[in-house]
Design an enzyme around this catalytic site. Structure first.
Site, PDB file in Angstrom:
ATOM      1  N   ASP A  24      58.925  40.083  42.044  1.00  0.00           N
ATOM      2  CA  ASP A  24      58.811  40.476  40.641  1.00  0.00           C
ATOM      3  C   ASP A  24      58.617  39.242  39.764  1.00  0.00           C
ATOM      4  O   ASP A  24      59.090  38.152  40.097  1.00  0.00           O
ATOM      5  CB  ASP A  24      60.089  41.221  40.228  1.00  0.00           C
ATOM      6  CG  ASP A  24      59.915  42.029  38.954  1.00  0.00           C
ATOM      7  OD1 ASP A  24      58.768  42.156  38.467  1.00  0.00           O
ATOM      8  OD2 ASP A  24      60.922  42.538  38.435  1.00  0.00           O
ATOM      9  N   HIS A  41      49.447  37.115  39.882  1.00  0.00           N
ATOM     10  CA  HIS A  41      49.433  37.747  41.202  1.00  0.00           C
ATOM     11  C   HIS A  41      48.798  36.826  42.246  1.00  0.00           C
ATOM     12  O   HIS A  41      49.228  36.796  43.402  1.00  0.00           O
ATOM     13  CB  HIS A  41      48.693  39.076  41.135  1.00  0.00           C
ATOM     14  CG  HIS A  41      49.415  40.117  40.332  1.00  0.00           C
ATOM     15  ND1 HIS A  41      50.644  40.622  40.706  1.00  0.00           N
ATOM     16  CD2 HIS A  41      49.089  40.753  39.171  1.00  0.00           C
ATOM     17  CE1 HIS A  41      51.047  41.530  39.813  1.00  0.00           C
ATOM     18  NE2 HIS A  41      50.117  41.620  38.881  1.00  0.00           N
ATOM     19  N   LEU A 135      57.838  36.428  63.864  1.00  0.00           N
ATOM     20  CA  LEU A 135      58.273  37.106  62.646  1.00  0.00           C
ATOM     21  C   LEU A 135      57.554  38.439  62.546  1.00  0.00           C
ATOM     22  O   LEU A 135      56.359  38.535  62.848  1.00  0.00           O
ATOM     23  CB  LEU A 135      57.941  36.255  61.404  1.00  0.00           C
ATOM     24  CG  LEU A 135      58.286  36.870  60.038  1.00  0.00           C
ATOM     25  CD1 LEU A 135      59.795  36.892  59.831  1.00  0.00           C
ATOM     26  CD2 LEU A 135      57.604  36.091  58.906  1.00  0.00           C
TER      27      LEU A 135
END
Length: 248
Positions: A24, A41, A135
């Site tokens: 955020d 972004h 991962l």
């Protein structure tokens, strides 16, 4: 209908932490610098790279990132289009790096409403990275935890003898996924925003004022250090042995 990924290897998630991050603050970070929200972004993608690179060395086996919620379709059309373009670019440019670093990519959420070609690109990226064991990177796109639970409940009517573990697989899209240990939210906001409500039932929460485009390996380490200082009792008492739950 909420789409799910095919079950894959979950060995790496059984002994390493599952961290979810609500990314955020992109727009506020950009606005404060006189930049467009889209530039925020774009900077957020760089933060994703930093965190993905740092996570395995910090004991994280599964990393779920909240990229685009079902409610985000309400944002201005130009911003949504820009976000979808960034997703398309990420899928095209990052797969080679993910494969090289042993990262398995899974995208959770709906795919039927994504612009043409993106769902196909997601499938290709998931297939190319399927053997990654360093991962498990899960990216939530057009995602709603409440919708995931609702869709699982609908499917559950067709599953005899359903237990919690089996229902969890219906919610998450894969069997054996580790519950979320820690949820991090950046930008100072303190809410879950329909993110991982089932998987995060006992997750610890960490809120930081850092905007997502600023977030780095040190911020992740700070969040994990806070997590490791906490006493997790899962409804029991640490000083007493945990009793088995009564049979239904």
């Amino acid at each position: 209908m909420q789409s799910v990924s095919e079950p894959g290897s979950t060995a790496l998630s059984n002994d390493r932490l599952h961290v979810g991050i609500i990314m955020d603050g992109h727009g506020r970070w950009a606005t404060r610098r006189g930049l467009s929200r889209l530039r925020g972004h774009e900077a957020g993608v760089e933060a994703i790279r930093r965190v993905v690179e740092a996570a395995p060395d910090q004991g994280v086996g599964t990393l779920t990132l909240y990229a685009f919620s079902t409610d985000n379709w309400r944002r201005p059309r130009a911003e949504v289009a820009g976000l979808m373009t960034l997703l398309r670019i990420y899928l095209a440019r990052e797969v080679e790096s993910l494969v090289r670093n042993g990262v398995r990519l899974t995208v959770i959420g709906r795919r039927d409403r994504l612009p043409d070609g993106i769902a196909t690109a997601i499938g290709r990226a998931e297939a190319a990275t399927a053997d990654g064991t360093t991962l498990h990177l899960r990216i939530a796109v057009d995602y709603s935890a409440r919708d995931a639970i609702l869709n699982a409940a609908i499917k559950a009517r067709q599953v005899p003898g359903l237990d919690r573990e089996a229902f969890s697989a219906l919610v998450t899209g894969e069997a054996g996924l580790r519950d979320v240990d820690l949820i991090v939210r950046t930008s100072g906001e303190q809410r879950l925003s329909d993110f991982l409500l089932w998987e995060g039932a006992y997750a610890e929460l960490h809120f930081t004022p850092r905007m997502w485009p600023e977030f780095d390996a040190e911020d992740l380490a700070t969040a994990l250090a806070s997590f490791h200082r906490r006493e997790r009792r899962f409804g029991g008492l640490a000083a007493l042995p945990l009793e088995p739950a009564p049979s239904l």
